[in-house]
Design an enzyme around this catalytic site. Structure first.
Site, short mmCIF file in Angstrom:
data_model
loop_
_atom_site.label_atom_id
_atom_site.label_comp_id
_atom_site.label_asym_id
_atom_site.label_seq_id
_atom_site.Cartn_x
_atom_site.Cartn_y
_atom_site.Cartn_z
N TYR A 145 27.26 -3.30 -20.76
CA TYR A 145 27.44 -4.75 -20.59
C TYR A 145 28.59 -5.04 -19.63
O TYR A 145 28.44 -5.79 -18.66
CB TYR A 145 27.70 -5.38 -21.95
CG TYR A 145 27.82 -6.90 -21.94
CD1 TYR A 145 26.72 -7.71 -21.74
CD2 TYR A 145 29.06 -7.51 -22.19
CE1 TYR A 145 26.84 -9.10 -21.75
CE2 TYR A 145 29.18 -8.89 -22.22
CZ TYR A 145 28.07 -9.68 -22.00
OH TYR A 145 28.19 -11.06 -22.03
N ALA B 293 26.71 -16.47 -14.89
CA ALA B 293 27.41 -16.44 -16.18
C ALA B 293 27.98 -15.04 -16.35
O ALA B 293 27.30 -14.11 -16.76
CB ALA B 293 26.44 -16.76 -17.32
P1 NAD Z 1 21.64 -15.19 -25.75
O1 NAD Z 1 21.18 -13.80 -26.02
O2 NAD Z 1 21.44 -16.21 -26.79
O3 NAD Z 1 20.97 -15.72 -24.40
C1 NAD Z 1 20.60 -14.88 -23.32
C2 NAD Z 1 19.20 -15.26 -22.89
O4 NAD Z 1 18.80 -14.41 -21.79
C3 NAD Z 1 18.17 -15.06 -24.01
O5 NAD Z 1 17.38 -16.21 -24.16
C4 NAD Z 1 17.36 -13.86 -23.54
O6 NAD Z 1 16.04 -13.88 -24.04
C5 NAD Z 1 17.45 -14.02 -22.03
N1 NAD Z 1 17.19 -12.78 -21.32
C6 NAD Z 1 17.74 -11.56 -21.56
N2 NAD Z 1 17.22 -10.65 -20.70
C7 NAD Z 1 16.34 -11.32 -19.92
C8 NAD Z 1 15.48 -10.92 -18.85
N3 NAD Z 1 15.43 -9.65 -18.42
N4 NAD Z 1 14.69 -11.86 -18.27
C9 NAD Z 1 14.73 -13.15 -18.70
N5 NAD Z 1 15.52 -13.59 -19.69
C10 NAD Z 1 16.32 -12.67 -20.29
O7 NAD Z 1 23.18 -15.08 -25.34
P2 NAD Z 1 24.21 -16.24 -24.96
O8 NAD Z 1 25.36 -16.10 -25.86
O9 NAD Z 1 23.51 -17.53 -24.87
O10 NAD Z 1 24.69 -15.78 -23.51
C11 NAD Z 1 24.22 -16.41 -22.34
C12 NAD Z 1 24.94 -15.85 -21.13
O11 NAD Z 1 26.34 -16.13 -21.23
C13 NAD Z 1 24.81 -14.34 -20.99
O12 NAD Z 1 24.69 -14.02 -19.62
C14 NAD Z 1 26.11 -13.81 -21.53
O13 NAD Z 1 26.47 -12.58 -20.96
C15 NAD Z 1 27.07 -14.92 -21.13
N6 NAD Z 1 28.25 -14.96 -22.03
C16 NAD Z 1 28.14 -15.45 -23.30
C17 NAD Z 1 29.24 -15.45 -24.13
C18 NAD Z 1 29.20 -16.00 -25.53
O14 NAD Z 1 30.22 -15.93 -26.24
N7 NAD Z 1 28.10 -16.59 -25.97
C19 NAD Z 1 30.46 -14.93 -23.67
C20 NAD Z 1 30.52 -14.40 -22.38
C21 NAD Z 1 29.41 -14.44 -21.57
#
Ligand code: NAD
Ligand code: UDP
Length: 315
Positions: A145, A114
């Site tokens: 980031y 992701a």
């Molecule tokens: P979120 O914070 O809700 O989910 C991220 C999850 O990763 C959380 O449950 C967190 O506890 C877990 N996490 C973080 N560090 C960790 C670690 N060291 N070990 C295990 N788990 C860990 O965020 P999201 O919006 O659901 O994003 C999910 C992914 O999608 C991320 O990689 C983010 O960069 C990517 N992303 C999201 C968006 C968006 O708009 N939501 C946009 C671009 C990219």
């Protein structure tokens, strides 16, 4: 298939888990719940096909058995986190990604990363196509980031070149929907909470910056298609409908029926380098995966507003 969803306790990861379970896959969620929430998975408590393992992916991984797919969504994602936990973000993007890649190789699993539109930084090319290499400040407040995600992509490609690991990269654009953490500082959830509470909506700067918002149901359909495909990508996944932040605030006020006003506040220090515009070119996703988003912002917001009213106790 048996699928590992790292970050499956988060906003996107929990929806991806739902989608995979719905179609009959078995899922192991690996999450340290640093930004995710256990309540995102409460509805799966009696589902036998899912196992939840609390673990930090930057630490040596426990023995979890073999997988057909390893999906890496583990990473804090809100700009508010960039100031709060920058070192943890760099660590999960580097060490965490490496550990999960090694696991995928050991299982001969497909690895799905992701990634993010943030790899394009504050883009000078609009809309953003996958061939655009980006415009990123390597030392600014967002760099923890942006550069972690860029390093993650480099790591994924190097792993594939050196070891033959089967990899895919999704570049995810701003996504919103049910189960976003109400107080994580991202714009759609923040505006909905403010509107439901009758508080002023805090538009950063003059609100002329643009984003293109994709509903999470569309995103997980794209992620699932990419996980089933063999391309190594990268593939943009997002909704090309572009709005200014001020327009988003106006739509949220109208749809919630709120009496809130809109306040322009200075761009917070930790958001220095805030991209002025962002919109995905999704022609590659269309051609390769036959995917395109179907949920309009108004339809997506309606569901999210209902959810925040009933499930998040924000009022
Ligand atoms: P979120 O914070 O809700 O989910 C991220 C999850 O990763 C959380 O449950 C967190 O506890 C877990 N996490 C973080 N560090 C960790 C670690 N060291 N070990 C295990 N788990 C860990 O965020 P999201 O919006 O659901 O994003 C999910 C992914 O999608 C991320 O990689 C983010 O960069 C990517 N992303 C999201 C968006 C968006 O708009 N939501 C946009 C671009 C990219
Ligand atoms: N934003 C805003 N008010 C808020 C939160 C965010 O005006 O209370 C703006 C922010 O400055 C950015 C846009 O909304 O220009 C999207 O912010 P978000 O954190 O959702 O995502 P990202 O900056 O990662 O695209």
């Amino acid at each position: 298939m048996r699928i590992l969803v790292a970050g499956g306790g988060g906003f996107v990861g929990s929806h991806l888990t739902d989608r995979l379970l719905d179609r009959g896959d078995e899922v192991v969620v690996l999450d340290n719940f640093s930004t995710g929430r256990r309540s995102n998975l409460d509805h799966l408590a009696s589902t036998a096909q899912v196992e939840v393992v609390e673990h930090d992916v930057t630490e040596r991984l426990p023995d979890l058995g073999s997988f057909d797919v390893v999906a890496n969504l583990a990473s804090p994602a809100s700009p508010d986190d960039f100031a709060r936990i920058p070192l943890a973000i760099l660590e999960v993007g580097s060490t965490g990604t490496r550990r999960l890649l090694d696991l995928a190789l050991a299982c001969d699993a497909r690895f799905l990363q992701a990634s993010t539109s943030e790899v394009y930084g504050d883009p000078e090319v609009h809309p953003q196509h996958e061939d655009y290499v980006g415009h990123v400040d390597p030392i600014g407040p967002r760099s923890c980031y942006d550069e972690a995600k860029r390093f993650g992509e480099a790591l994924v490609m190097a792993h594939a070149r050196v070891h033959g690991t089967r990899v895919g990269i999704a570049r995810i654009f701003n996504t919103y929907g049910e189960r976003m953490a109400p107080a994580d500082g991202r714009v759609v959830n923040t505006f909905i909470v403010q509107a439901l509470r009758g508080e002023p909506l805090t538009v950063h700067g003059d609100g002329s910056q643009t984003r293109s918002f994709c509903h999470v149901s569309d995103l997980v359909a794209g992620l699932t298609a990419l996980l089933d495909h063999s391309t190594n990508g990268p593939v943009n996944l997002g909704n090309p409908d572009e709005f200014t932040v001020r327009t988003l605030a106006e739509i949220v006020i109208e749809m919630t029926g709120s009496t809130s006003r809109i306040d322009s506040i200075p761009m917070p220090e930790e958001r220095t380098g805030d991209p002025a515009q962002r919109r995905p070119d999704i022609s590659r996703a269309r051609d390769l995966l036959g995917w395109s988003p179907t949920v309009s912002v108004r339809d997506g917001l309606a569901g999210m507003i209902d959810h925040f009213r009933s499930a998040e106790s924000v009022v």
